[in-house]
Design an enzyme around this catalytic site. Structure first.
Site, PDB file in Angstrom:
ATOM      1  N   ASP A  23      -2.728   2.471  -6.265  1.00  0.00           N
ATOM      2  CA  ASP A  23      -1.676   2.531  -5.242  1.00  0.00           C
ATOM      3  C   ASP A  23      -1.625   1.304  -4.331  1.00  0.00           C
ATOM      4  O   ASP A  23      -1.073   1.358  -3.245  1.00  0.00           O
ATOM      5  CB  ASP A  23      -1.816   3.807  -4.395  1.00  0.00           C
ATOM      6  CG  ASP A  23      -3.156   3.884  -3.680  1.00  0.00           C
ATOM      7  OD1 ASP A  23      -4.021   3.038  -3.968  1.00  0.00           O
ATOM      8  OD2 ASP A  23      -3.338   4.780  -2.842  1.00  0.00           O
ATOM      9  N   GLU A  24      -2.207   0.197  -4.773  1.00  0.00           N
ATOM     10  CA  GLU A  24      -2.177  -1.021  -3.963  1.00  0.00           C
ATOM     11  C   GLU A  24      -1.981  -2.247  -4.846  1.00  0.00           C
ATOM     12  O   GLU A  24      -2.438  -2.273  -5.987  1.00  0.00           O
ATOM     13  CB  GLU A  24      -3.522  -1.232  -3.245  1.00  0.00           C
ATOM     14  CG  GLU A  24      -3.806  -0.301  -2.104  1.00  0.00           C
ATOM     15  CD  GLU A  24      -5.210  -0.551  -1.576  1.00  0.00           C
ATOM     16  OE1 GLU A  24      -5.499  -1.681  -1.159  1.00  0.00           O
ATOM     17  OE2 GLU A  24      -6.007   0.387  -1.626  1.00  0.00           O
ATOM     18  N   ASP A  61       0.859  -1.185   0.000  1.00  0.00           N
ATOM     19  CA  ASP A  61       0.000   0.000   0.000  1.00  0.00           C
ATOM     20  C   ASP A  61       0.897   1.238   0.000  1.00  0.00           C
ATOM     21  O   ASP A  61       1.615   1.483   0.966  1.00  0.00           O
ATOM     22  CB  ASP A  61      -0.891  -0.039   1.262  1.00  0.00           C
ATOM     23  CG  ASP A  61      -2.057   0.930   1.168  1.00  0.00           C
ATOM     24  OD1 ASP A  61      -2.057   1.773   0.251  1.00  0.00           O
ATOM     25  OD2 ASP A  61      -2.958   0.851   2.025  1.00  0.00           O
TER      26      ASP A  61
END
Length: 389
Positions: free
Chosen positions: A104-105, A9
């Site tokens: 973003d993960e 993350d």
DNA sequence: TCTGGGGTCCTAGGACCC
DNA sequence: TCTGGGGTCCTAGGACCC
């Protein structure tokens, strides 16, 4: 050897990228949002801004109250996607089983690593991302995706958390149920009414009662609170097909002006249709979304007899749906979405009639111009001259 | 404080068909 | 007077996530 799942993350991804590319922003409260001067919410607040209580999803008006000296900027989606793709490239050097979960993960699966070897690999990944991009991330490690995801939240930013099989409640038992993935505001209230506040309360609650109250979702609640999850990591190369393509727009101000609403609807249809062509899809279902000033929101959809990709067919259908349901009140938001998507290669796609071929050629030119000069570089007559809505 | 925009999945009722 | 039953499609809405 048991499978080990990582959840990566990125920390304050959007605002970190902005701080990186503009040294003047470093160490300052930076808030990335939509249009900072329009009705918008916080997309990402830098850690400096979070000290003032700012967080994702907060209305900009509220954010400015809490943090008046913050630097409010609109985001650069292309930049974020580009960086995201670069980072995924690094992750794939460690395992082929990488599932991009959002910009973003990502989830990573390792089959021959074991929990003893996992932290070393995770630290290596964190170091490389920091060295090559100047960005930090947090990593959660667990025996399944749910546990890995919950773990990555525990020590942000720049944290590494390992939760081994059977230790889920030791780490998360005392957390509020809201912390669990898939439990939002509404469910939290319902659970509170049952006397369930903590993850441990939910994990110990009898499943038959949950099923009676929540149906299938009741079982999900019990499983999640117990850290049980058997969902697979789906590698990026298995590419998940989208189910719908849509655009919506909150207007700069509420309005009941039909010309203004029609031109907005037309723009939305053009954008949806353009993305369908770009990604190679046709669709057979149109949905129109209307949100009135009082936030009352409803949708109307129509399934057509044939698939379409042309924006005029989309607009004709959307317009009919809109006009037959619009009650005349001031509108806050309009949305258009196409679903029932089919890859164009799967059906016979050469237009039969010359007029259709000409139309298709026109669209191709418009697309190429927009590719080079941006969405607003070329418009059709109907969407010009109404205040740029 | 005044609530974005992109999605996914689930449920439930009514129509329709056999 | 009481009026099947199952399956599928379509539509609307709700909850949730990033």
């Amino acid at each position: 050897m048991d499978r080990v799942i990582f959840h990566i993350d990125m920390d304050a991804f959007f605002s970190s990228i902005e701080q990186l590319s503009n040294p003047n922003l470093r160490g300052k409260p930076v808030i990335v949002c939509g249009d900072p001067n329009s009705r918008s919410v916080v997309a990402t607040a830098s850690y400096e801004a979070r000290l003032f209580g700012l967080k994702s999803g907060m209305p900009i008006g509220r954010a400015r109250q809490l943090c008046p000296h913050g630097i409010y900027i609109s985001g650069n989606p292309k930049k974020y996607v580009y960086t995201s793709v670069q980072i995924l490239g690094i992750l794939r050097q460690y395992t082929s089983r990488v599932e991009p979960f959002s910009v973003d993960e990502a989830f990573l699966e390792f089959e021959n690593l074991g929990f003893s070897g996992a932290p070393k690999v995770a630290r290596k990944i964190m170091q490389r991302i920091h060295k090559e991009f100047g960005l930090t991330c947090s990593i959660g490690i667990g025996p399944n995706k749910i546990i890995a995801k919950m773990a990555s939240e525990l020590n942000k930013p720049n944290g590494l958390t390992v939760i081994e099989e059977g230790r889920f409640l030791d780490f998360l038992g005392e957390k509020d149920v809201t912390a669990l993935w898939g439990i939002g505001e509404k469910t939290t209230v319902k659970l509170k009414n049952l006397g369930i506040r903590k993850v441990r309360d939910l994990a110990l609650f009898p499943e038959p009662t949950l099923r009676k109250l929540f149906g299938e979702y009741g079982t999900y609640l019990k499983m999640t609170a117990s850290g049980m999850d058997d969902s697979p990591v789906i590698p990026y190369y298995q590419g998940i097909e989208p189910k719908s393509i849509g655009h919506e727009r909150t207007l700069p101000f509420d309005t009941d002006d039909r010309d203004c609403l029609m031109s907005t609807l037309l723009r939305l249809c053009e954008q949806v249709s353009r993305r369908m062509r770009k990604d190679g899809y046709v669709s057979d279902t149109v949905t129109v979304k209307i949100r009135y000033r009082d936030f009352n929101t409803f949708t109307r959809q129509k399934k057509l007899a044939n698939c379409f990709e042309r924006d005029d067919i989309l607009f004709y259908t959307a317009k009919k749906l809109f006009l037959s349901n619009f009650n005349g009140d001031e509108i806050r938001l309009l949305g258009v979405s196409a679903s029932g998507l089919v890859k164009k290669t799967e059906i016979l796609s050469e237009p039969l009639f010359p007029a259709d071929r000409v139309h298709r050629e026109c669209l191709r030119v418009v697309d190429s111009i927009r590719d080079r000069f941006g969405e607003d570089s070329i418009k059709r007559g109907g969407s010009i001259g109404t205040g740029g809505l």
